[in-house]
Design an enzyme around this catalytic site. Structure first.
Site, PDB file in Angstrom:
ATOM      1  N   VAL A  10       0.836  -1.207   0.000  1.00  0.00           N
ATOM      2  CA  VAL A  10       0.000   0.000   0.000  1.00  0.00           C
ATOM      3  C   VAL A  10       0.867   1.253   0.000  1.00  0.00           C
ATOM      4  O   VAL A  10       1.987   1.262   0.512  1.00  0.00           O
ATOM      5  CB  VAL A  10      -0.947   0.012   1.228  1.00  0.00           C
ATOM      6  CG1 VAL A  10      -1.939  -1.127   1.135  1.00  0.00           C
ATOM      7  CG2 VAL A  10      -0.176  -0.069   2.521  1.00  0.00           C
ATOM      8  N   VAL A  52       2.942  -2.745   5.675  1.00  0.00           N
ATOM      9  CA  VAL A  52       3.524  -2.473   4.361  1.00  0.00           C
ATOM     10  C   VAL A  52       2.690  -3.098   3.249  1.00  0.00           C
ATOM     11  O   VAL A  52       2.522  -2.511   2.181  1.00  0.00           O
ATOM     12  CB  VAL A  52       4.976  -3.002   4.293  1.00  0.00           C
ATOM     13  CG1 VAL A  52       5.531  -2.898   2.875  1.00  0.00           C
ATOM     14  CG2 VAL A  52       5.862  -2.232   5.267  1.00  0.00           C
ATOM     15  N   GLU A  53       2.143  -4.276   3.489  1.00  0.00           N
ATOM     16  CA  GLU A  53       1.448  -5.007   2.431  1.00  0.00           C
ATOM     17  C   GLU A  53       0.014  -4.513   2.210  1.00  0.00           C
ATOM     18  O   GLU A  53      -0.292  -3.923   1.189  1.00  0.00           O
ATOM     19  CB  GLU A  53       1.478  -6.506   2.735  1.00  0.00           C
ATOM     20  CG  GLU A  53       2.907  -7.063   2.715  1.00  0.00           C
ATOM     21  CD  GLU A  53       2.953  -8.553   2.974  1.00  0.00           C
ATOM     22  OE1 GLU A  53       2.277  -9.309   2.248  1.00  0.00           O
ATOM     23  OE2 GLU A  53       3.665  -8.971   3.914  1.00  0.00           O
ATOM     24  N   MET A  54      -0.894  -4.778   3.159  1.00  0.00           N
ATOM     25  CA  MET A  54      -2.288  -4.350   2.994  1.00  0.00           C
ATOM     26  C   MET A  54      -2.732  -3.319   4.027  1.00  0.00           C
ATOM     27  O   MET A  54      -3.709  -2.614   3.796  1.00  0.00           O
ATOM     28  CB  MET A  54      -3.214  -5.569   3.045  1.00  0.00           C
ATOM     29  CG  MET A  54      -2.980  -6.551   1.906  1.00  0.00           C
ATOM     30  SD  MET A  54      -4.097  -7.987   2.016  1.00  0.00           S
ATOM     31  CE  MET A  54      -3.479  -8.978   0.643  1.00  0.00           C
TER      32      MET A  54
END
Length: 234
Positions: A10, A52-54
Site C-alpha cells: 500500500v 507495508v502489504e495491505m
C-alpha cells in the site's frame, strides 16, 4: 509471482524480501522463507495486517466483504458462520491448494518417457545430482522441505555486498535459535524459469547465474559456463 525483487504494498511501500510463488505452496512443509507460518491458513492471515502489504485489519476487511451482497450469499453457502478471520483464511488456503502444476516434462521423464527431456537437459539433470543440488532440492517440489544455511562453503553475504538486512536473518527470526541465522527454506524449483528473481533477496534474475551461485556457495563447486547452462536447461 510478480517477478520483482521485492513486492509493492500500500502507498507504494516496498517489502523487505522476495515474494515466493504460490504455485504448489500446498506441498511446502512450512510457509514464508523463515517458516513462521506452519500452514497455508496461517500464512494467509499475515499480509492483511502487515502495515507495508495491505495495512488493514479483520474488522475492516469483513466490513468490505459484507458490503458485497452477492458474494456474501455465496460465501455463507460454504461458511454458514459468515466472514471471520478463520473462514476467510480457510477459503484462501482452499483456493491455494488448487494451484498445482503436475505432469511437467521432468515428471514424464521420471515416469519412464525416454524422449521427455532433450540431451542437454538430461546432462543438466546428471550435473544437478552430481553437484549435490538434489540433496536439498528434493521431493515432489524439488525443494520446500527443509531450511538450509545460505553460504555453506563461502560467505554469501560478504561477497554479495551491501547491508545485511532483517530479511537476511532467515529462520532465526521465527525460531529465535542462534543456529538458524541465515538459514532459509529451500525454494521449489518447479516453474523456476518463471519465478525470478531468485533467492530471498532477489539478487539475480538470470537462472544460469543462480545455478553458478548455488554451486559455489552451497556445494563448493565452480561450474563452467556450459555446465551452468545445462543445469539451467534442466
Amino acid at each position: 509471482v510478480d517477478q520483482a525483487k521485492v513486492s509493492t504494498g500500500v502507498r507504494g511501500q516496498k517489502g523487505g524480501i522476495n515474494a515466493p510463488t504460490t504455485f504448489n505452496a500446498a506441498f511446502q512443509f512450512m510457509q514464508f522463507w523463515d517458516g513462521r507460518a506452519p500452514t497455508l491458513e496461517a500464512q494467509a492471515g499475515g499480509p492483511p495486517n502487515n502495515p507495508v502489504e495491505m495495512d488493514s485489519n479483520w474488522k475492516q476487511i469483513i466490513g468490505k466483504l459484507e458490503a458485497d451482497a452477492a458474494f456474501s450469499r455465496e460465501f455463507k453457502a460454504s461458511y454458514p458462520d459468515g466472514f471471520t478471520e478463520k473462514t476467510i483464511t480457510d477459503a484462501i488456503a482452499a483456493f491455494e491448494r488448487t494451484l498445482l502444476t503436475p505432469n511437467s516434462r521432468f515428471d514424464q521423464h521420471l515416469a519412464g518417457d525416454a524422449k521427455a527431456l532433450a540431451d542437454n537437459e538430461r546432462r543438466g539433470y546428471a550435473l544437478f545430482k552430481d553437484t549435490g543440488c538434489a540433496t536439498c532440492h528434493s521431493g515432489v517440489l524439488l525443494g520446500g522441505g527443509s531450511f538450509e544455511l545460505m553460504g555453506r562453503h563461502a560467505d554469501y553475504f560478504k561477497d554479495r555486498g551491501g547491508p545485511v538486512t532483517e530479511a537476511d536473518q532467515g529462520r532465526v527470526s521465527a525460531s529465535k535459535a542462534a543456529k538458524d541465522l541465515h538459514k532459509f527454506k529451500v525454494p521449489t524449483l518447479r516453474n523456476v524459469a518463471k519465478t525470478f528473481p531468485y533467492f530471498h533477496d532477489g539478487s539475480t534474475s538470470d537462472l544460469k547465474e543462480a545455478v553458478r551461485i548455488m554451486a559455489k556457495y552451497q556445494s563448493g563447486e565452480e561450474l563452467s559456463r556450459d555446465d551452468c547452462a545445462a543445469v539451467a536447461a534442466f
